[in-house]
Enzyme design. Sequence first.
Site, PDB file in Angstrom:
ATOM      1  N   GLY A   1      -7.128  -6.441   7.301  1.00  0.00           N
ATOM      2  CA  GLY A   1      -8.347  -6.390   8.099  1.00  0.00           C
ATOM      3  C   GLY A   1      -8.180  -7.102   9.430  1.00  0.00           C
TER       4      GLY A   1
ATOM      5  N   ALA B   1     -11.645  -8.976   5.701  1.00  0.00           N
ATOM      6  CA  ALA B   1     -11.068  -9.812   6.766  1.00  0.00           C
ATOM      7  C   ALA B   1      -9.795 -10.491   6.300  1.00  0.00           C
ATOM      8  CB  ALA B   1     -12.094 -10.853   7.219  1.00  0.00           C
ATOM      9  N   GLY B   2      -9.078  -9.845   5.357  1.00  0.00           N
ATOM     10  CA  GLY B   2      -7.790 -10.375   4.905  1.00  0.00           C
ATOM     11  C   GLY B   2      -6.694 -10.044   5.900  1.00  0.00           C
TER      12      GLY B   2
ATOM     13  N   CYS C   1       0.821  -1.205   0.000  1.00  0.00           N
ATOM     14  CA  CYS C   1       0.000   0.000   0.000  1.00  0.00           C
ATOM     15  C   CYS C   1       0.856   1.256   0.000  1.00  0.00           C
ATOM     16  CB  CYS C   1      -0.934   0.003   1.207  1.00  0.00           C
ATOM     17  SG  CYS C   1      -0.101  -0.030   2.802  1.00  0.00           S
TER      18      CYS C   1
ATOM     19  N   GLU D   1       8.091  -0.459  11.513  1.00  0.00           N
ATOM     20  CA  GLU D   1       6.908  -1.337  11.446  1.00  0.00           C
ATOM     21  C   GLU D   1       7.293  -2.698  10.874  1.00  0.00           C
ATOM     22  OE1 GLU D   1       5.034  -2.379   8.672  1.00  0.00           O
ATOM     23  OE2 GLU D   1       5.791  -1.179   7.013  1.00  0.00           O
TER      24      GLU D   1
ATOM     25  N   GLN E   1       6.279  -8.696   3.933  1.00  0.00           N
ATOM     26  CA  GLN E   1       6.035  -8.469   2.507  1.00  0.00           C
ATOM     27  C   GLN E   1       7.292  -8.736   1.682  1.00  0.00           C
ATOM     28  OE1 GLN E   1       4.615  -4.529   3.253  1.00  0.00           O
ATOM     29  NE2 GLN E   1       2.461  -5.077   3.003  1.00  0.00           N
TER      30      GLN E   1
END
Length: 542
Positions: A288, A284-285, A142, A206, A212
């Site tokens: 989420g 809800a992934g 993102c 973070e 990732q």
Amino acid sequence: MAAASSSSAATAALPSLRTSASFPRSPSQLPLFSKPSSIAGARLSARSTPSINPRCDAVSQGNETPPKPISSTPSPLELLKSSAANRYTKEKSSIIAIGLNIHTAPVEIREKLAIPEAQWPQVISELCALNHIEEAAVLSTCNRMEIYVVALSQHRGVKEVTEWMSKTSGVPVHELCKHQILLYNKDATQHLFEVAAGLDSLVLGEGQILAQVKQVVKAGQGVAGFDRKISGLFKQAISVGKRVRSETNISSGSVSVSSAAVELGLMKLSESSYVDAGVLVIGAGKMGKLVIKHLVAKGCKKMVVVNRTEEKVNAIRNELKDVEVVYRPLSEMLECAAAADVIFTSTASKSPLFTKENVHMLPPISQGERRRLFIDICVPRNVEPSVSDLDNALLYNVDDLQEVVVANKEDRLQKAREAQAIILEELNKFEAWIDSLETVPTIKKFRAYVERIRASELDKCLSKMGNDISKEQKEAIYALSMGIVNKLLHGPMQHLRCDGNDNRCLNEVLENMRALNRMYDLETEISVMEEKIRVKMGRSQK
């Protein structure tokens, strides 16, 4: 924002945290933890800085000295060297980082280039089909879309990748160039190490970005083009990320994008509490699920989760005890939104779930004249930007989370300084490994050269001995020739390897390699680079 007002102080305190040194930005645009301009300038002045515009670089390649006339019966190699490909055969292959991130491009641009994880293997194949790209990997989150490649030519490689990015995203090349990061070799490597360590993230330290980066390696396994150098680069980056977090504890007191979103929601609620607020989570992934966990950590005891299927919601519900998690299908999203005070969106939808029209139709929230809060942490965005124009809604996206980052700033900055020392050490190790790969072609060519001589002399010897020689005698002579060759090769081979990270050892190895090439005229054979370019040219002509 609070982050913006503190950015100059944070920037001055933190050494060597890179965003992109490729183009200037105004102070108000600098991220909270960007590299000080004086340090970035010192790094760039130590090297020749590439132009941000790959087209300009590519055009400059046309001013080459014409090749000398060749003989009337040129060999294939001479034809290759006299062709346009010759100017690239003299270059070393380069590691290049090219793309956009939260420090250099707004979300409106980034979302157009976002690449779903499922498509990463296909993207690697497409990039490696370009004429000057040998290896590739893509890191799309993102906050960033960055492509890492091993290019046979820097300028042509950048041009090809930039044009590919433009073609797939619909963003013109000139617009991409305004927002690009463009880093070569050591700078590209250091950038990825800082990314994996969390030093280039919106929220310093973070942990989600390391997961990732690991996913890049997982997605690249078995894909042609995710080969030795790029694979080694990302695996080393993972080691750096783990080491920084274990030795500096940089992630303690820090937050991920999802927890920053929860913190922001808490700051904007008039009661500064989730206990009595109507909370709705869309999706809800992975993101989420993290939002839900951080909501629980902040005291939220009841929430509604809208998702395509109930399976993931049930799994989350089983993990969280003493919390009421209510599932609703996507078809009931607007009905659920009408009853919510704060809405978090985190789906992979390519088109907005909430438009200005359907948000305008939502009834006022129960608590007085307050506006309904939308926190959209997705790229592409789930909430249409024009929703922010409405009087009944407050909209925040991933670019608005800097307000949360200010907390515990000094502690994180100190840990970031410690992390830079680790990154520098790991960077030197990786550079030494990359340099050591230069000797591999020489070792192979020298072994092949010696083997040809051995085989030729063995054939001459056996032919002179006639047909009366037994099988056992032939095997003994063969073993003798191999033994002599192996013992003679042992010394040169030892001096073409450097197991440690000592720069002096590596310099000696590279000098030995050059000496061996000169003594045995090994460079007259087709070089590895020439062979790669010949293959690429052959493919493009088919």
